[in-house]
Design an enzyme around this catalytic site. Structure first.
Site, PDB file in Angstrom:
ATOM      1  N   ARG A   1      -6.797   2.333  11.352  1.00 39.16           N
ATOM      2  CA  ARG A   1      -6.470   0.942  11.671  1.00 39.16           C
ATOM      3  C   ARG A   1      -7.382   0.378  12.749  1.00 39.16           C
ATOM      4  O   ARG A   1      -7.263  -0.799  13.084  1.00 39.16           O
ATOM      5  CB  ARG A   1      -5.028   0.867  12.163  1.00 39.16           C
ATOM      6  CG  ARG A   1      -3.991   0.550  11.083  1.00 39.16           C
ATOM      7  CD  ARG A   1      -2.639   0.651  11.737  1.00 39.16           C
ATOM      8  NE  ARG A   1      -1.602  -0.168  11.201  1.00 39.16           N
ATOM      9  CZ  ARG A   1      -0.635   0.283  10.389  1.00 39.16           C
ATOM     10  NH1 ARG A   1      -0.650   1.503   9.940  1.00 39.16           N
ATOM     11  NH2 ARG A   1       0.333  -0.530  10.024  1.00 39.16           N
TER      12      ARG A   1
ATOM     13  N   ARG B   1      11.950  -6.193   2.598  1.00 40.69           N
ATOM     14  CA  ARG B   1      11.763  -4.777   2.243  1.00 40.69           C
ATOM     15  C   ARG B   1      12.956  -3.916   2.658  1.00 40.69           C
ATOM     16  O   ARG B   1      13.514  -4.080   3.743  1.00 40.69           O
ATOM     17  CB  ARG B   1      10.503  -4.274   2.938  1.00 40.69           C
ATOM     18  CG  ARG B   1      10.269  -2.783   2.820  1.00 40.69           C
ATOM     19  CD  ARG B   1       8.839  -2.427   3.028  1.00 40.69           C
ATOM     20  NE  ARG B   1       8.320  -2.823   4.336  1.00 40.69           N
ATOM     21  CZ  ARG B   1       7.032  -2.754   4.650  1.00 40.69           C
ATOM     22  NH1 ARG B   1       6.163  -2.346   3.754  1.00 40.69           N
ATOM     23  NH2 ARG B   1       6.621  -3.116   5.841  1.00 40.69           N
TER      24      ARG B   1
ATOM     25  N   ARG C   1      13.570  -1.415   7.945  1.00 33.95           N
ATOM     26  CA  ARG C   1      12.798  -0.938   9.091  1.00 33.95           C
ATOM     27  C   ARG C   1      13.033  -1.829  10.302  1.00 33.95           C
ATOM     28  O   ARG C   1      13.092  -3.044  10.174  1.00 33.95           O
ATOM     29  CB  ARG C   1      11.308  -0.950   8.743  1.00 33.95           C
ATOM     30  CG  ARG C   1      10.883   0.219   7.922  1.00 33.95           C
ATOM     31  CD  ARG C   1       9.478   0.093   7.423  1.00 33.95           C
ATOM     32  NE  ARG C   1       8.519  -0.354   8.431  1.00 33.95           N
ATOM     33  CZ  ARG C   1       7.218  -0.320   8.252  1.00 33.95           C
ATOM     34  NH1 ARG C   1       6.710   0.132   7.124  1.00 33.95           N
ATOM     35  NH2 ARG C   1       6.404  -0.747   9.196  1.00 33.95           N
TER      36      ARG C   1
ATOM     37  N   LYS D   1       0.821  -1.209   0.000  1.00 29.59           N
ATOM     38  CA  LYS D   1       0.000   0.000   0.000  1.00 29.59           C
ATOM     39  C   LYS D   1       0.858   1.264   0.000  1.00 29.59           C
ATOM     40  O   LYS D   1       0.477   2.273  -0.589  1.00 29.59           O
ATOM     41  CB  LYS D   1      -1.026   0.011   1.138  1.00 29.59           C
ATOM     42  CG  LYS D   1      -0.486  -0.213   2.528  1.00 29.59           C
ATOM     43  CD  LYS D   1      -1.634  -0.330   3.520  1.00 29.59           C
ATOM     44  CE  LYS D   1      -1.113  -0.359   4.956  1.00 29.59           C
ATOM     45  NZ  LYS D   1      -0.159  -1.465   5.232  1.00 29.59           N
TER      46      LYS D   1
ATOM     47  N   ARG E   1       2.716  -7.969  13.973  1.00 31.69           N
ATOM     48  CA  ARG E   1       1.998  -6.946  13.196  1.00 31.69           C
ATOM     49  C   ARG E   1       0.877  -7.588  12.373  1.00 31.69           C
ATOM     50  O   ARG E   1      -0.190  -6.997  12.210  1.00 31.69           O
ATOM     51  CB  ARG E   1       2.975  -6.194  12.287  1.00 31.69           C
ATOM     52  CG  ARG E   1       3.865  -5.243  13.095  1.00 31.69           C
ATOM     53  CD  ARG E   1       5.085  -4.788  12.312  1.00 31.69           C
ATOM     54  NE  ARG E   1       4.761  -4.097  11.104  1.00 31.69           N
ATOM     55  CZ  ARG E   1       5.533  -4.089  10.013  1.00 31.69           C
ATOM     56  NH1 ARG E   1       6.682  -4.756  10.006  1.00 31.69           N
ATOM     57  NH2 ARG E   1       5.177  -3.416   8.953  1.00 31.69           N
TER      58      ARG E   1
HETATM   59  P1  AMP Z   1       3.282   1.089   9.021  1.00 37.50           P
HETATM   60  O1  AMP Z   1       4.467   1.771   8.429  1.00 37.50           O
HETATM   61  O2  AMP Z   1       1.975   1.624   8.473  1.00 37.50           O
HETATM   62  O3  AMP Z   1       3.346  -0.405   8.955  1.00 37.50           O
HETATM   63  O4  AMP Z   1       3.279   1.471  10.586  1.00 37.50           O
HETATM   64  C1  AMP Z   1       4.339   1.129  11.433  1.00 37.50           C
HETATM   65  C2  AMP Z   1       3.866   1.111  12.880  1.00 37.50           C
HETATM   66  O5  AMP Z   1       3.405   2.425  13.265  1.00 37.50           O
HETATM   67  C3  AMP Z   1       2.702   0.198  13.169  1.00 37.50           C
HETATM   68  O6  AMP Z   1       3.110  -1.147  13.385  1.00 37.50           O
HETATM   69  C4  AMP Z   1       2.113   0.842  14.422  1.00 37.50           C
HETATM   70  O7  AMP Z   1       2.859   0.546  15.581  1.00 37.50           O
HETATM   71  C5  AMP Z   1       2.280   2.326  14.133  1.00 37.50           C
HETATM   72  N1  AMP Z   1       1.101   2.867  13.416  1.00 37.50           N
HETATM   73  C6  AMP Z   1       1.050   3.297  12.120  1.00 37.50           C
HETATM   74  N2  AMP Z   1      -0.181   3.724  11.804  1.00 37.50           N
HETATM   75  C7  AMP Z   1      -0.953   3.551  12.902  1.00 37.50           C
HETATM   76  C8  AMP Z   1      -2.328   3.773  13.202  1.00 37.50           C
HETATM   77  N3  AMP Z   1      -3.182   4.262  12.284  1.00 37.50           N
HETATM   78  N4  AMP Z   1      -2.757   3.492  14.461  1.00 37.50           N
HETATM   79  C9  AMP Z   1      -1.917   3.017  15.400  1.00 37.50           C
HETATM   80  N5  AMP Z   1      -0.616   2.753  15.177  1.00 37.50           N
HETATM   81  C10 AMP Z   1      -0.120   3.010  13.941  1.00 37.50           C
END
Ligand code: AMP
Length: 218
Positions: A90, A128, A162, A15, A173
């Site tokens: 989320r 990644r 990451r 995404k 996750r």
């Molecule tokens: P992502 O890069 O979108 O996978 O986000 C990395 C991490 O940031 C996630 O595993 C969460 O710990 C936190 N995070 C990102 N977006 C959200 C959200 N909308 N609500 C809560 N935690 C978030």
């Protein structure tokens, strides 16, 4: 009418890649809560300490804080003509907040699910890498750079992995996604706003379908 494009999908579904393409080609800002939280973490402020344990455990940052960050970012003038949300909402609480925000800002919501089977997601995440300079996303299995661990566009720069893309955190996750975020798909589907795209094809093929859905949505 201006739109909020909500990019949905499990970790590693692609995404972020699609959100970047939409930003480049439709000229709408990409707002990634994950990127914003990683930037906050790097800044080492007290807020960084607050969010670190949740991120490192593969869980979610609390809604209240996440909502505050999104409200502030989407109030910037560049979001007036609409924007792309990557990684938000989320949870149900976040989705409810987004309805109110969209109504107040005069945008309609369209949700795009980039769908990828579970067994592929692990390699998508653990393989990644991204460039710290331009943000270009690579994958050592599926889209390797020309030279190992180095950006094609910035040969002097080593790619980053990451901190949460290790197998243990990825597993958590994915569990968090199943439990907290997947129910939102029904919510958007029931209200006729969910577009489902097959995320196993090339990024260009996926993009073409998403762009069609976005431009034909009212
Ligand atoms: P992502 O890069 O979108 O996978 O986000 C990395 C991490 O940031 C996630 O595993 C969460 O710990 C936190 N995070 C990102 N977006 C959200 C959200 N909308 N609500 C809560 N935690 C978030």
């Amino acid at each position: 009418m201006s739109k909020i494009i909500v990019m949905m999908g499990a970790p590693g579904a692609g995404k972020g890649t699609q959100a970047r393409l939409l930003q480049e080609r439709l000229g709408l800002p990409q707002i990634s809560t994950g990127d914003m939280f990683r930037a906050i973490k790097r800044a080492q402020t007290p807020l960084a300490e607050e969010i670190r344990p949740f991120m490192e455990a593969g869980g979610l940052v609390p809604d209240e804080l996440t909502i505050r960050v999104v409200e502030e970012r989407t109030a910037q003038p560049d979001g007036k003509g609409g924007y792309i949300l990557d990684g938000f909402p989320r949870t149900t609480t976040q989705a409810e907040m987004l309805e109110r925000l969209a109504a107040a800002q005069g945008h309609t919501i369209i949700a795009i699910l980039v769908d990828v089977p579970f067994d592929i997601l692990e390699k998508r995440t653990t393989g990644r890498r991204d460039c710290p300079i331009c943000g270009e996303i690579y994958n050592i299995y599926f889209r390797p750079p020309k030279v190992d661990e180095v950006c094609d566009l910035h040969p002097e720069t080593r790619l980053r992995r990451r901190a949460d893309d290790n197998p243990e955190t990825v597993a958590r996750r994915l569990e968090t996604y199943e439990r907290e975020t997947k129910p939102l798909l029904d919510y958007y589907a029931h209200t006729g706003r969910l577009h489902h795209v097959d995320g196993t094809r090339t990024p260009e093929a996926i993009y073409a379908e998403i762009e069609k859905a976005v431009t034909s949505a009212k």
